[in-house]
Design an enzyme around this catalytic site. Structure first.
Site, PDB file in Angstrom:
ATOM      1  CG  HIS B  79      -1.601   1.296   1.492  1.00  0.00           C
ATOM      2  ND1 HIS B  79      -2.579   1.806   0.674  1.00  0.00           N
ATOM      3  CD2 HIS B  79      -1.424   2.221   2.474  1.00  0.00           C
ATOM      4  CE1 HIS B  79      -2.978   2.991   1.149  1.00  0.00           C
ATOM      5  NE2 HIS B  79      -2.281   3.257   2.243  1.00  0.00           N
ATOM      6  CG  ASP B 108       6.565  18.503 -26.270  1.00  0.00           C
ATOM      7  OD1 ASP B 108       6.786  18.025 -25.144  1.00  0.00           O
ATOM      8  OD2 ASP B 108       5.915  17.898 -27.150  1.00  0.00           O
ATOM      9  CD1 TRP B 144       6.003   3.623   4.322  1.00  0.00           C
ATOM     10  CD2 TRP B 144       7.331   4.466   2.726  1.00  0.00           C
ATOM     11  NE1 TRP B 144       6.328   4.910   4.676  1.00  0.00           N
ATOM     12  CE2 TRP B 144       7.142   5.457   3.718  1.00  0.00           C
ATOM     13  CE3 TRP B 144       8.131   4.777   1.629  1.00  0.00           C
ATOM     14  CZ2 TRP B 144       7.718   6.722   3.634  1.00  0.00           C
ATOM     15  CZ3 TRP B 144       8.711   6.048   1.562  1.00  0.00           C
ATOM     16  CH2 TRP B 144       8.500   7.001   2.558  1.00  0.00           C
ATOM     17  CB  SER B 172      10.764   6.584 -13.922  1.00  0.00           C
ATOM     18  OG  SER B 172       9.657   7.387 -14.202  1.00  0.00           O
ATOM     19  CB  SER B 173      11.801   9.920  -9.947  1.00  0.00           C
ATOM     20  OG  SER B 173      10.612   9.324  -9.559  1.00  0.00           O
ATOM     21  CG  HIS B 256      11.945  14.853   6.140  1.00  0.00           C
ATOM     22  ND1 HIS B 256      10.896  14.395   6.897  1.00  0.00           N
ATOM     23  CD2 HIS B 256      11.694  16.162   5.927  1.00  0.00           C
ATOM     24  CE1 HIS B 256      10.065  15.385   7.149  1.00  0.00           C
ATOM     25  NE2 HIS B 256      10.519  16.473   6.573  1.00  0.00           N
ATOM     26  CD  GLU B 258       9.398  10.346  -2.255  1.00  0.00           C
ATOM     27  OE1 GLU B 258      10.371  10.700  -2.964  1.00  0.00           O
ATOM     28  OE2 GLU B 258       8.307  10.003  -2.710  1.00  0.00           O
ATOM     29  CE1 TYR B 260       8.076  19.667   4.069  1.00  0.00           C
ATOM     30  CE2 TYR B 260       9.856  18.134   4.506  1.00  0.00           C
ATOM     31  CZ  TYR B 260       8.880  18.988   4.958  1.00  0.00           C
ATOM     32  OH  TYR B 260       8.690  19.161   6.298  1.00  0.00           O
ATOM     33  CB  SER B 271      -0.266  28.767  -5.165  1.00  0.00           C
ATOM     34  OG  SER B 271       0.222  28.387  -3.908  1.00  0.00           O
ATOM     35  CG  HIS B 305      11.975  14.689  11.970  1.00  0.00           C
ATOM     36  ND1 HIS B 305      11.892  15.872  11.277  1.00  0.00           N
ATOM     37  CD2 HIS B 305      11.353  13.790  11.188  1.00  0.00           C
ATOM     38  CE1 HIS B 305      11.231  15.681  10.153  1.00  0.00           C
ATOM     39  NE2 HIS B 305      10.899  14.430  10.073  1.00  0.00           N
ATOM     40  CG  HIS B 306      11.570  10.371   9.742  1.00  0.00           C
ATOM     41  ND1 HIS B 306      10.240  10.235   9.440  1.00  0.00           N
ATOM     42  CD2 HIS B 306      12.012  11.439   9.032  1.00  0.00           C
ATOM     43  CE1 HIS B 306       9.891  11.184   8.568  1.00  0.00           C
ATOM     44  NE2 HIS B 306      10.948  11.926   8.313  1.00  0.00           N
ATOM     45  CB  THR B 331       4.752  24.910   6.612  1.00  0.00           C
ATOM     46  OG1 THR B 331       5.976  24.232   6.349  1.00  0.00           O
ATOM     47  CG2 THR B 331       3.615  24.101   6.039  1.00  0.00           C
ATOM     48  CE  LYS B 334       5.182  27.063   0.066  1.00  0.00           C
ATOM     49  NZ  LYS B 334       4.693  27.778  -1.108  1.00  0.00           N
ATOM     50  NE  ARG B 453       3.873   3.329  10.809  1.00  0.00           N
ATOM     51  CZ  ARG B 453       4.688   4.029  10.011  1.00  0.00           C
ATOM     52  NH1 ARG B 453       5.675   4.732  10.519  1.00  0.00           N
ATOM     53  NH2 ARG B 453       4.508   4.024   8.711  1.00  0.00           N
TER      54      ARG B 453
END
Lengths: 379, 528
Positions: B79, B108, B144, B172-173, B256, B258, B260, B271, B305-306, B331, B334, B453
């Site tokens: 998932h 293009d 994951w 790809s990314s 991390h 990732e 963002y 926006s 922090h993880h 943040t 924004k 979890r």
């Protein structure tokens, strides 16, 4: 059809109701029974109310606009779109709030990292899927050590009987600690990463193979405190609870003396003459506790990671090879742990005897505790 | 040759897409590739959704009912992987492909053939990943975040396929990111200066740099795993001189930024939409650009922090706590800017606006729980509980996913030339809004009450909220079938859309007809 629907509805309602009667609607973190857990709770509430305050202001302005400044009410758009002063204000004010929260958190964090001056040190080792607790002592022969396994029966997990009050949060032997004295924990793991957590103590620390972590607690009130492993550690991650029983110092000392006596008795048992039936009986219970979660109660395993023992070449072949894999684990398949350091000679002998004769393996072999002693001596 | 010169010339001038399957297989057209990305991510959204439904069905009641714990772990892992790498990221790349050239007045993307390649390797990566479900030993089952040694020494054999799938997704990314950067730097129309770029273009430019910086780190960490598993190294094995904690440092150095990567383009979408339906210019455009850049910078120095509970030293805890809390500042800027844009506007509430407003509110709630998680001492209680699950689903589902839905409704008239049905769109919004909150809000409570979890079964005191959460999840899941219906209905039978269907919308994309012709801006527009 309607009556069927009605029956279904009643059944569903009954299910919902039974769940409701068993459960509660706890919303918040426990305040706990240690100074640390209490301070953490205060920090948590502080940050929470700060967020609520900011939320009320921000969402307040937003919903005011949504109600008052809608085109359907004839609102005409203004054209302001910049203000350095405002931008500066809403950069600096949140920054100040953050500094404030940081200042509040600093002493708590510092306190959590003060491992000095402990009166007792307990080593906690995470295994797939149980904990081993060892009360460290300068004299290794006086060291008390045991495993703590899930005590909830499979019948409850498989919904064949009603679930007990402490479903999944009960163990065969809890970690027993004295109230009011500083206990230091040293944590590591035997296989994968686990994490030892008791919410009421405010203690959570990862148990990592090859690394020794530290934590500590002083429990203020006697009682039983329950938690769980909180780092995904494989199949039965959800089934390795942590239970701490906090006793007044005198009762704790009494318990400790009893544990030491037990250990002495166990040593005697090794020398006793065991019969086949006795070994099979002990072996079955050892198997259920230590082996069945992977090799399954029926011995058929979960291949390929957890092979079957029923009709297996090891359980029906050379006895020495069987003793070897149980005592030392498997080099090819790390999922098979070394049980030599985990089980007593009696348990090892009994479980091997059981595996060689259960599920129609019927080799007729009997392995005694003395065989295990001899095997270890020969290694 | 000589006799047909004129015809050829004519063909060239009006040359449209190839016929049939070839159009999609060999396309180098940014619009077609954008469409491919969007449909692919939609398909992955449903695949990942099916896994989520299995999880919530098993957690509907305490006890083991539907699946075994080993399979449950495969579901949580798949998932997460499918939603992050298959649904959210490709959706944003699809939006970038469609909209960036239209927004900056380019004909293009800068590197069209690479564009084709970067899309067409994705289906193979996900086919490989999904095929692990049918392998002996099952699919990846280590979450994951695939922490070693659970994902190395103790992993099922399919882990090797997982590693190669991640490599392909990463390639790809990276190609997609290079393309975005090359396009934005080189192909802006005359007069489209940096501080005139639509924010979606800005946020994507910064996202692309994040991708280029961290996808190689992900490739590195899975390669180290591959070496540990098959070639006898011991990067993550303490017995051989490595460390399982090293894995977590490398992973989160990717992980991390990732998160963002998955939210900055969402900021860009919102926006664009909020000013359009407020009929008022975006408040604080330049501060939005600087805030995005600050968030991107900070994302590189907060990874541990993880890992507050892995035993990092006191000074490390302190540094990562403060750095993490600092992210709340840009943040917050924004969020304040969006709200101020709405203030004294002339608001209407079409479906894209509803999704955008919900984005602001619910993403902010996810931000609040993020601030709470940043407080290191408190994180010892929150870490790896459902509080964390609630937090990141609030920023990812009503955050990233709602912004993608808002974008789909907002630009669908431009893509398809047809309008969606507003009543159906609003129904979809309200069902999703209720579903998402019923699913994830109670997870805060069960997390604080102590539910870890990634467990297939739980203590009875968590039963009520889990049941509520599952009901919400089924509602949210079912509502997405309505979304699929709306999109198809629009394409097949929607009313014809005008070139600019939203009276408050701004930007070059609204100057071309709807649907946008196969080739746009062959001659660059003038921007003043």
């Amino acid at each position: 059809m309607p009556s069927k629907l009605l029956k279904g509805g009643v059944a569903l309602f009954a299910v919902l109701l039974s769940a409701v009667t068993q459960a509660d609607w706890t919303l918040n973190m426990p305040q706990g029974v240690t100074d640390i857990s209490d301070q953490v709770y205060s920090l948590h509430m502080l940050t929470f109310w700060v967020c609520v305050g900011i939320g009320v202001v921000v969402f307040g302005v937003m919903f005011y606009s949504i109600i008052k400044h809608r085109r359907s009410k004839g609102a005409v758009a203004d054209n302001f779109h910049e203000s350095t002063a405002v931008e500066l204000a809403w950069t600096l004010i949140p920054a100040a709030i953050i500094v404030y929260i940081g200042i509040q958190a600093f002493p708590v964090l510092k306190n959590m990292y003060d491992f000095e001056d402990s009166e007792l040190t307990v080593e906690i080792v995470g295994y797939q899927w149980k904990w081993r607790y060892t009360y460290l002592s300068d004299d290794p022969t006086q060291q008390v050590s045991y495993f703590s396994n899930l005590a909830t029966p499979a019948e409850q997990i498989r919904n064949r009987t009603d679930k007990g009050e402490n479903y999944l949060l009960e163990v065969d032997e809890p970690l027993v600690l004295p109230v009011g004295s500083k206990v230091r924990f040293v944590l590591t793991a035997a296989d994968v990463i686990h994490s030892w957590w008791v919410p009421q103590l405010g203690v959570k620390k990862d148990a990592i193979p090859g690394i020794v972590n530290e934590s500590w607690t002083i429990i203020n009130e006697p009682g039983i405190y329950r938690g769980q492993c909180t780092e995904l550690c494989g199949k039965d991650h959800g089934f390795m609870p942590v239970v701490v029983q906090a006793l007044p110092q005198a009762e704790f000392d009494e318990w400790m003396a009893g544990k030491k006596e037990e250990a002495a008795k166990l040593a005697e048992l090794t020398q006793k003459d065991w019969t086949y039936d006795e070994l099979m009986e002990v072996g079955e219970s050892v198997y259920q506790k230590n082996c069945a979660s992977c090799h399954q109660a029926n011995g058929e395993g979960l291949p390929p990671t957890f092979p079957a023992l029923k009709d297996s070449p090891i359980a029906t072949g050379d006895v020495m090879a069987h003793i070897d894999i149980v005592v030392n684990g498997s080099a090819q398949n790390p999922a098979m742990a070394a049980f030599g350091p985990q089980l007593s000679e009696v348990d090892l002998a009994a479980v091997i005897t059981y595996e060689r004769n259960a599920w129609g393996n019927d080799t007729g072999d009997m392995v005694t505790p003395v065989d295990i002693l001899n095997y270890n001596a020969g290694q | 040759m000589t006799t047909t010169t004129h015809d050829h010339h004519d063909d060239h001038a009006h040359h449209g897409p190839a016929k049939g399957l070839a159009r999609w297989l060999f396309s180098t057209n940014h619009k077609d590739i954008g469409t491919l990305y969007l449909w692919f991510s939609f398909a992955m959204f449903f695949l990942g959704g099916v896994f989520a439904m299995v999880i919530r069905a098993e957690l509907f009641q305490p006890g083991l009912q539907l699946v075994e714990p080993a399979f449950f772990n495969q579901m949580t892992t798949m998932h997460g992987l499918v939603m992050v790498f298959g649904a959210v990221m490709p959706a944003f790349v699809g939006l970038a492909n469609w909209m960036i050239p239209l927004m900056i007045g380019a004909p293009d993307m800068a590197l069209p053939r690479m564009n084709n390649l970067s899309f067409w390797i994705l289906p193979f990566a996900f086919a490989m990943l999904a095929s692990t479900l049918f392998m002996e030993g099952g699919a990846p089952n280590f979450g994951w975040t695939f922490y070693a040694p659970l994902s190395t020494t103790y992993a099922p054999p399919s882990v090797t396929f997982f590693i190669f799938a991640v490599h392909i997704m990463g390639a790809s990314s990276i190609m997609g990111a290079i393309n975005v950067i090359a396009t934005i730097i080189n192909m802006r129309a005359p007069g489209m200066t940096w501080m005139k770029l639509p924010l979606f273009v800005w946020t994507w430019l910064i996202t692309a740099f994040l991708l280029i910086a961290v996808m190689p780190v992900l490739a590195g960490v899975v390669t180290m795993m591959l070496m540990d598993i098959h070639f006898g190294t011991a990067f993550f094995d303490a017995a051989g001189g490595g460390s399982p904690v090293l894995f977590q440092h490398v992973f989160w150095f990717f992980g991390h930024p990732e998160v963002y990567i998955m939210i900055l383009p969402a900021f860009g979408v919102v926006s664009a939409i909020i000013p359009a339906f407020s009929r008022k210019k975006l408040f604080g455009y330049s501060s939005m650009v600087y805030a995005t850049a600050s968030i991107a910078f900070l994302s590189f120095i907060v990874w541990a922090h993880h890992m507050f509970t892995v035993g990092i030293p006191f000074a490390g805890e302190l540094f990562f706590m403060i750095a993490t809390m600092l992210i709340a500042v840009p943040t917050g800027v924004k969020v304040f800017n969006w709200v101020t844009t709405m203030f004294r506007g002339s608001l209407t509430f079409e479906t894209p606006m509803l999704f955008s407003i919900a984005f602001v509110v619910l993403f902010t709630i996810g931000g609040f729980s993020g601030l709470m998680l940043a407080v290191a001492p408190a994180d010892f209680q929150y870490h790896d509980t459902y509080f964390v699950v609630a937090h990141f689903h609030y920023v990812l589902v009503p955050g990233a996913v709602f912004s993608i839905m808002a974008a789909a409704y907002y630009w669908l008239p431009k893509w398809s030339g047809r309008m969606y049905n507003e009543t159906l769109g609003k129904t979809h919004f309200w069902l999703s809004f209720v579903g998402v909150n019923v699913t994830f809000f109670p997870q805060h409570f069960i997390g604080l009450a102590g539910m870890p979890r990634r467990i297939p079964d739980y203590a009875v005191q968590f039963a009520d909220f889990n049941m509520v959460s599952s009901i919400g999840a089924f509602l949210f899941g079912a509502s997405q079938l309505l979304f699929l219906f709306i999109v198809i209905h629009t394409i097949v039978a929607g009313k014809k859309a005008k070139a600019k269907p939203w009276d408050g919308a701004e930007g070059l994309e609204w100057t071309v007809p709807s649907p946008a012709p196969f080739h746009t801006f062959d001659t660059p527009p003038k921007v003043d």
